[in-house]
Motif scaffolding. Structure first.
Motif, PDB file in Angstrom:
ATOM      1  N   PHE A  13      23.630  21.512 -19.665  1.00 38.52           N
ATOM      2  CA  PHE A  13      24.880  21.613 -20.426  1.00 38.52           C
ATOM      3  C   PHE A  13      25.773  20.500 -19.907  1.00 38.52           C
ATOM      4  O   PHE A  13      26.137  20.517 -18.733  1.00 38.52           O
ATOM      5  N   LYS A  16      25.239  19.058 -16.394  1.00 37.25           N
ATOM      6  CA  LYS A  16      24.806  20.077 -15.425  1.00 37.25           C
ATOM      7  C   LYS A  16      23.435  20.644 -15.791  1.00 37.25           C
ATOM      8  O   LYS A  16      23.253  21.181 -16.886  1.00 37.25           O
ATOM      9  N   SER A  38      24.613  34.994 -10.249  1.00 37.68           N
ATOM     10  CA  SER A  38      25.458  34.803 -11.420  1.00 37.68           C
ATOM     11  C   SER A  38      25.505  33.306 -11.727  1.00 37.68           C
ATOM     12  O   SER A  38      25.752  32.499 -10.836  1.00 37.68           O
ATOM     13  N   GLY A  39      25.211  32.948 -12.962  1.00 36.02           N
ATOM     14  CA  GLY A  39      25.195  31.538 -13.352  1.00 36.02           C
ATOM     15  C   GLY A  39      23.840  30.872 -13.168  1.00 36.02           C
ATOM     16  O   GLY A  39      23.687  29.672 -13.430  1.00 36.02           O
ATOM     17  N   ALA A  40      22.838  31.632 -12.737  1.00 36.74           N
ATOM     18  CA  ALA A  40      21.499  31.059 -12.514  1.00 36.74           C
ATOM     19  C   ALA A  40      20.828  30.638 -13.826  1.00 36.74           C
ATOM     20  O   ALA A  40      19.895  29.838 -13.824  1.00 36.74           O
ATOM     21  N   GLY A  41      21.279  31.209 -14.938  1.00 38.31           N
ATOM     22  CA  GLY A  41      20.711  30.811 -16.231  1.00 38.31           C
ATOM     23  C   GLY A  41      19.865  31.884 -16.898  1.00 38.31           C
ATOM     24  O   GLY A  41      19.084  31.596 -17.802  1.00 38.31           O
ATOM     25  N   LYS A  42      20.066  33.133 -16.503  1.00 33.93           N
ATOM     26  CA  LYS A  42      19.257  34.226 -17.060  1.00 33.93           C
ATOM     27  C   LYS A  42      19.587  34.456 -18.534  1.00 33.93           C
ATOM     28  O   LYS A  42      18.694  34.571 -19.372  1.00 33.93           O
ATOM     29  N   SER A  43      20.892  34.536 -18.842  1.00 31.89           N
ATOM     30  CA  SER A  43      21.275  34.782 -20.247  1.00 31.89           C
ATOM     31  C   SER A  43      20.859  33.599 -21.125  1.00 31.89           C
ATOM     32  O   SER A  43      20.461  33.803 -22.281  1.00 31.89           O
ATOM     33  N   VAL A  44      20.928  32.398 -20.574  1.00 28.96           N
ATOM     34  CA  VAL A  44      20.506  31.224 -21.358  1.00 28.96           C
ATOM     35  C   VAL A  44      19.002  31.312 -21.666  1.00 28.96           C
ATOM     36  O   VAL A  44      18.573  30.979 -22.770  1.00 28.96           O
ATOM     37  N   ARG A  47      18.743  33.816 -24.541  1.00 28.60           N
ATOM     38  CA  ARG A  47      19.228  33.243 -25.807  1.00 28.60           C
ATOM     39  C   ARG A  47      18.242  32.212 -26.352  1.00 28.60           C
ATOM     40  O   ARG A  47      18.057  32.107 -27.566  1.00 28.60           O
ATOM     41  N   GLN A  87      24.905  41.090 -23.544  1.00 26.08           N
ATOM     42  CA  GLN A  87      25.606  41.484 -22.319  1.00 26.08           C
ATOM     43  C   GLN A  87      26.911  42.243 -22.658  1.00 26.08           C
ATOM     44  O   GLN A  87      27.281  43.171 -21.985  1.00 26.08           O
ATOM     45  N   HIS A 197      21.490  43.015 -12.572  1.00 22.27           N
ATOM     46  CA  HIS A 197      21.848  42.997 -11.147  1.00 22.27           C
ATOM     47  C   HIS A 197      21.735  44.430 -10.597  1.00 22.27           C
ATOM     48  O   HIS A 197      22.060  44.676  -9.444  1.00 22.27           O
TER      49      HIS A 197
HETATM   50  N1  LIG Z   1      27.293  27.358 -24.187  1.00 21.14           N
HETATM   51  C1  LIG Z   1      27.435  26.888 -22.938  1.00 21.14           C
HETATM   52  N2  LIG Z   1      28.056  25.713 -22.701  1.00 21.14           N
HETATM   53  C2  LIG Z   1      28.174  25.215 -21.452  1.00 21.14           C
HETATM   54  N3  LIG Z   1      27.702  25.824 -20.360  1.00 21.14           N
HETATM   55  C3  LIG Z   1      27.085  26.994 -20.533  1.00 21.14           C
HETATM   56  C4  LIG Z   1      26.904  27.598 -21.818  1.00 21.14           C
HETATM   57  N4  LIG Z   1      26.229  28.778 -21.682  1.00 21.14           N
HETATM   58  C5  LIG Z   1      26.005  28.896 -20.365  1.00 21.14           C
HETATM   59  N5  LIG Z   1      26.506  27.847 -19.676  1.00 21.14           N
HETATM   60  C6  LIG Z   1      26.412  27.634 -18.223  1.00 21.14           C
HETATM   61  O1  LIG Z   1      25.054  27.807 -17.864  1.00 21.14           O
HETATM   62  C7  LIG Z   1      24.956  28.481 -16.605  1.00 21.14           C
HETATM   63  C8  LIG Z   1      24.060  29.683 -16.727  1.00 21.14           C
HETATM   64  O2  LIG Z   1      24.712  30.657 -17.545  1.00 21.14           O
HETATM   65  P1  LIG Z   1      24.093  32.089 -17.832  1.00 21.14           P
HETATM   66  O3  LIG Z   1      25.073  32.754 -18.724  1.00 21.14           O
HETATM   67  O4  LIG Z   1      22.704  31.961 -18.298  1.00 21.14           O
HETATM   68  O5  LIG Z   1      24.106  32.740 -16.371  1.00 21.14           O
HETATM   69  P2  LIG Z   1      23.517  34.158 -15.929  1.00 21.14           P
HETATM   70  O6  LIG Z   1      22.390  33.902 -14.979  1.00 21.14           O
HETATM   71  O7  LIG Z   1      23.254  34.978 -17.107  1.00 21.14           O
HETATM   72  O8  LIG Z   1      24.757  34.743 -15.075  1.00 21.14           O
HETATM   73  P3  LIG Z   1      25.374  36.258 -15.000  1.00 21.14           P
HETATM   74  O9  LIG Z   1      24.487  37.002 -14.053  1.00 21.14           O
HETATM   75  O10 LIG Z   1      26.732  36.024 -14.431  1.00 21.14           O
HETATM   76  O11 LIG Z   1      25.407  36.813 -16.400  1.00 21.14           O
HETATM   77  C9  LIG Z   1      26.387  28.769 -16.154  1.00 21.14           C
HETATM   78  O12 LIG Z   1      26.763  27.750 -15.263  1.00 21.14           O
HETATM   79  C10 LIG Z   1      27.169  28.677 -17.431  1.00 21.14           C
HETATM   80  O13 LIG Z   1      28.470  28.249 -17.173  1.00 21.14           O
END
Ligand SMILES: Nc1ncnc2c1ncn2[C@@H]1O[C@H](COP(=O)(O)OP(=O)(O)OP(=O)(O)O)[C@@H](O)[C@H]1O
Ligand SMILES: [Mg+2]
Length: 243
Positions: A13, A16, A38-44, A47, A87, A197
């Motif tokens: 992104f 990053k 948190s922020g590791a990229g699981k939700s990404v 998706r 989420q 978590h």
């Molecule tokens: N649409 C987007 N644009 C820019 N950055 C994004 C976008 N979606 C996610 N990110 C970034 O990607 C990284 C991973 O986000 P993600 O939501 O996958 O984390 P996560 O592992 O699900 O965290 P959590 O446990 O807090 O839900 C984060 O640094 C987030 O800021």
């Protein structure tokens, strides 16, 4: 049989890097837990599996079908097959609980009004949401919104479900209710990925756990192996030794 196969997935992104090289498989009937800071990229990852994010590289196959190269209109079929439990619940704010739950049944099934009503009332009871049919999402507590979101995602009995922290913020009673629902769906053959978590729930419902760290799957092991081997990297993550 492999149902979901993720190979060499990468994603940035801006400048990053979120995913360097993600590889994992989910087998038929299995629940794979995805852990990570948190922020590791699981939700990404979740998706990306239904085409809501476009990876920069790599491949995602669902039942042998490649997702990454698909255009938006071709993704509709995938989204019917793969339910996503968001989420935050992601309810339609302008619809009451009943209409939120009826929506997928009207879109994706041929059930009549009476059958739809029966399905909805069965699920409302199962999720401890009796009496909320007429209520709008903004009038529900956060935990109730989450349960309605979960109910809406599973109401059409999808074969594959992606759960994004379905128990976060829930009280113990409702957490256990959700564990029971997931176990019941597994018994009916559901294949799933479970981002969480909430470790007691992960141990209750998952068959294997994978750890997302520094853009890769750092470790993946069966729950029984993780329980036995205290030095396992996943146990170190769970005990808060590192993120
Ligand atoms: N649409 C987007 N644009 C820019 N950055 C994004 C976008 N979606 C996610 N990110 C970034 O990607 C990284 C991973 O986000 P993600 O939501 O996958 O984390 P996560 O592992 O699900 O965290 P959590 O446990 O807090 O839900 C984060 O640094 C987030 O800021
Ligand atoms: Mg997340």
């Amino acid at each position: 049989m492999v149902v979901i196969k993720v190979k060499n997935l990468s994603k940035k992104f801006g400048g990053k890097t979120i995913h360097k090289n993600i590889n994992f498989e989910v087998f038929q009937g299995e629940c794979l837990g995805l852990l990570g800071g948190s922020g590791a990229g699981k939700s990404v990852i979740l998706r990306s599996l239904i085409g809501l994010e476009k990876p920069d590289g790599g491949s995602i196959q669902i039942e042998g079908e490649e997702i990454v190269s698909k255009e938006e209109d071709q993704l509709i079929e995938i989204r019917k097959k793969v339910a996503y439990v968001f989420q935050n619940g992601a309810l339609f704010d302008s619809m009451n609980v009943y209409d939120n739950l009826a929506y997928p049944l009207k879109e994706h099934t041929t059930l009549n009004h009476a059958e739809i009503s029966k399905e909805i009332h069965k699920l409302l009871e199962e999720f401890g949401l009796e009496g909320t049919s007429e209520v709008y999402p903004s009038e529900l507590s956060g935990g109730m919104q989450k349960r309605v979101g979960l109910a809406r995602s599973i109401i059409i009995k999808p074969k594959i479900v992606l759960f994004d922290e379905p128990t976060a913020g829930l009280d113990p009673y409702n957490t256990i209710k959700i564990q029971e629902t997931i176990i019941k769906l597994k018994q009916k053959g559901m294949t799933s990925i479970f981002v969480t978590h909430d470790m007691p729930t992960a141990f209750a419902v998952c068959d294997r756990l994978a750890l997302v760290q520094e853009g890769k799957i750092a470790c993946v092991d069966s729950v029984s192996e993780i329980k036995k081997d205290k030095s396992n990297r996943i146990n170190q993550f769970i005990s808060g030794i590192y993120i």
